[in-house]
Design an enzyme around this catalytic site. Structure first.
Site: not given
Length: 319
Positions: A189, A314, A317
């Site tokens: 957070s 995602d 690299d």
């Protein structure tokens, strides 16, 4: 720059959900023991007058130990045995005290990487403490901390992460085990916002992991390797406004894992420890220790994108 909610709105949202925070054992501890524990001398401590050199990854952890099952094992059963050392609030300099977790049988690793972990707004060390033994059992020296105040903002949490790293480097038990040029930071957070800020200020921080991060700045120039853990249904630090934006704007190596149906508290739930342990350990090994053997646990061939527990994945690299 993108539109942000005001800090006061964030505070209100978290306080409203406070019952949820304190209903889960690992999320917070209402009282903090101020008892100072005596220093425990590590069996792996190298002479403070002449530090060891970093070892090659294969000298530290055998190939046979690096498996998906082992990385996901939440019983702290990494390749190394661990000990802890309590840092009282009174003795801590620049942060609210905490716990150092360190391996006791890592002499073959030479100098070790060190990682500081900070909780979020109105939360305590207990909400992020599980990262300490997990990472220590894989060869890192880790400090999980409380903040000076549970209301500290992200910039203050960045300063406290920085102070906690300095505390470990100077510590009489673990300091001589640490390579001060191989550091990392994890924050939940507002603590995640603190990790992002620290990465822009301290070049020896080689990897960070913001967990459901919040900050009222975009931090679009983060070059430090960044693993963002997002929570799909986060209504406190909305993923589209914060985690996704931080990830999109980062310009260094980066990876994102979003927990399916996760609330803002998804990084602290016990049942997500198995899910997050593998990418978290692998990320720190890959970028703090430059151990390319962990690449395979960060890529899509580990089925992050196909897991029903993960709503988005995602890795920029991925080899």
């Amino acid at each position: 720059m993108f539109i942000m909610i005001k800090k006061s709105e964030l505070a209100k949202a978290i306080i409203v959900t406070g019952a949820l925070v304190f209903s889960i054992p690992t999320l917070a501890e209402v009282t903090l023991s101020e008892t100072t524990v005596s220093s425990i001398k590590s069996e792996a401590t190298v002479s403070s007058t002449k530090k060891a050199l970093p070892a090659t990854p294969s000298d530290c952890i055998a190939d046979s130990k690096i498996t998906a099952v082992a990385l996901s094992d939440t019983r702290d059963n990494g390749p190394f045995s661990i000990r802890t050392k309590r840092i009282s609030r009174q003795s801590a300099k620049g942060f609210g005290g905490g716990t150092i977790h360190y391996p006791t049988n890592a002499s073959g690793c030479g100098l070790l990487g060190a990682i500081a972990v900070v909780p979020g707004y109105v939360s305590y060390e207990n909400s992020i403490k599980w990262w300490g033994p997990r990472l220590a059992s894989w060869g890192f020296v880790v400090i999980t901390i409380n903040t000076n105040s549970i209301y500290d903002d992200p910039d203050s949490r960045a300063a406290q992460l920085n102070a906690a790293l300095d505390n470990m480097i100077a510590d009489d038990t673990v300091g001589s085990m640490i390579d001060p040029k191989r550091l990392g930071a994890i924050g939940w957070s507002m603590g995640g916002g603190g990790a992002l800020k620290l990465a822009t200020e301290r070049s020896t921080v080689r990897a960070i992991m913001p967990l459901a991060p919040y900050h009222d700045k975009s931090y679009g120039e983060v070059k430090t390797p960044t693993l963002v853990i997002a929570c799909e249904d986060d209504r406190i630090a909305e993923t589209k406004k914060y985690a996704n934006a931080f990830y999109k704007n980062a310009i260094g190596p980066k990876m994102k894992v979003e927990v399916n149906n996760g609330s803002h508290f998804c990084p602290s739930y016990r049942f997500n420890e198995i899910l997050l342990s593998k990418p978290g350990i692998a990320w720190m090994q890959r970028y703090i220790n430059n151990d390319t053997r962990f690449d395979k646990f960060l890529c899509a061939n580990e089925n992050y994108s196909k897991s029903p527990r993960i709503s988005a994945y995602d890795y920029k690299d991925c080899p």
